[in-house]
Design a protein around this motif. Sequence first.
Motif, mmCIF file in Angstrom:
data_model
loop_
_atom_site.group_PDB
_atom_site.id
_atom_site.type_symbol
_atom_site.label_atom_id
_atom_site.label_comp_id
_atom_site.label_asym_id
_atom_site.label_seq_id
_atom_site.Cartn_x
_atom_site.Cartn_y
_atom_site.Cartn_z
ATOM 1 N N THR A 128 -24.769 5.227 19.916
ATOM 2 C CA THR A 128 -23.517 4.549 20.252
ATOM 3 C C THR A 128 -23.824 3.309 21.090
ATOM 4 O O THR A 128 -24.923 3.151 21.622
ATOM 5 N N GLU A 129 -22.829 2.438 21.228
ATOM 6 C CA GLU A 129 -23.014 1.183 21.957
ATOM 7 C C GLU A 129 -23.394 1.399 23.418
ATOM 8 O O GLU A 129 -24.096 0.576 24.014
ATOM 9 N N ASN A 130 -22.929 2.494 23.999
ATOM 10 C CA ASN A 130 -23.183 2.749 25.417
ATOM 11 C C ASN A 130 -24.501 3.474 25.663
ATOM 12 O O ASN A 130 -24.855 3.767 26.800
ATOM 13 N N MET A 171 -34.424 0.407 27.668
ATOM 14 C CA MET A 171 -34.170 -0.248 26.388
ATOM 15 C C MET A 171 -32.708 -0.026 25.999
ATOM 16 O O MET A 171 -32.259 1.115 25.858
ATOM 17 N N SER A 172 -31.960 -1.097 25.828
ATOM 18 C CA SER A 172 -30.543 -1.005 25.484
ATOM 19 C C SER A 172 -30.366 -0.595 24.024
ATOM 20 O O SER A 172 -31.317 -0.610 23.234
ATOM 21 N N ALA A 173 -29.142 -0.265 23.665
ATOM 22 C CA ALA A 173 -28.841 0.092 22.273
ATOM 23 C C ALA A 173 -29.156 -1.067 21.337
ATOM 24 O O ALA A 173 -29.745 -0.869 20.266
ATOM 25 N N LYS A 184 -28.824 2.455 13.178
ATOM 26 C CA LYS A 184 -27.394 2.135 13.214
ATOM 27 C C LYS A 184 -26.876 2.279 14.638
ATOM 28 O O LYS A 184 -27.332 3.138 15.393
ATOM 29 N N ILE A 185 -25.898 1.418 14.986
ATOM 30 C CA ILE A 185 -25.176 1.523 16.257
ATOM 31 C C ILE A 185 -23.697 1.686 15.928
ATOM 32 O O ILE A 185 -23.143 0.940 15.107
ATOM 33 N N PHE A 186 -23.062 2.667 16.563
ATOM 34 C CA PHE A 186 -21.647 2.934 16.343
ATOM 35 C C PHE A 186 -20.862 2.790 17.642
ATOM 36 O O PHE A 186 -21.414 2.989 18.732
#
Length: 261
Positions: A128-130, A171-173, A184-186
């Motif tokens: 996920t984005e967070n 490390m960020s999304a 994938k990022i949701f």
Amino acid sequence: MYEGCAEVLVEKQDKILIIKFNNPRKKNSLNQNAYSAIGRIFRQAANDETLTTIVVTGTGDYFSSGNDLSQSPDITDVDEHVTKTTKNLADMLSAVIDCPKIIIALVNGPSIGIGATLTGLCDIAWCTENAYFLTPFTKLGIVPEAASSYLFPHLLGRSKASEMLLCSEKMSASEAYHFGFVSKIFKSEELDSIAWPKIRQFSELPPESVRVSKQLLRINEVDSTYKAIRNECNELKKRFTSEEFMNAIIQFATRKRSSKL
């Protein structure tokens, strides 16, 4: 019948097995009971012919905050305890590596320590984005685990892997997607409407074709993965009794007490 534990929930839905880290009070940190349960579940799943796909995720806002550092077992023999815990870790990891099913990490929030390294062992990783990924091993006075000393340079490149494993950089999304750690990022609200329908679609693929294809994909890295785990566990045994690790645990406990005041 699959059996988890208080910290690990397990549920079978048709051809999908869902393993959910469930310790929200401690941000889904994992203790030795959780490691044993995860290993047991994966070994059982490997022989379940009605199962094609395993999804690992977390309850609440976190995927996992890593190892439960607040554990305070009544240790009478430090060497025996360290040997037992590192063996428990290695047994869990071997169960994941040897499992022939599609393993998907659905990272629903921050993924720290063993949460991040387990993600690297999965076949597919979505987040996920967070979400973010953090491996603060050197901050704790220890060393990489779960074959991350081999897999992270392989997946991320040496520079980014060194930032994470040597310098404990987050490390960020978006970085994880850029470096190919996740595919994938949701948005959190898209998990039910987009991610899970896609997982159910995957679960209907011909199981024998999937099994052989996964074996071919992993055949050249399995030996290196196991070698990394052996080397890491040998060094972890030393580091768990080091002054640096003991000081890190004292600092962690002090911060915990201060935050409750």
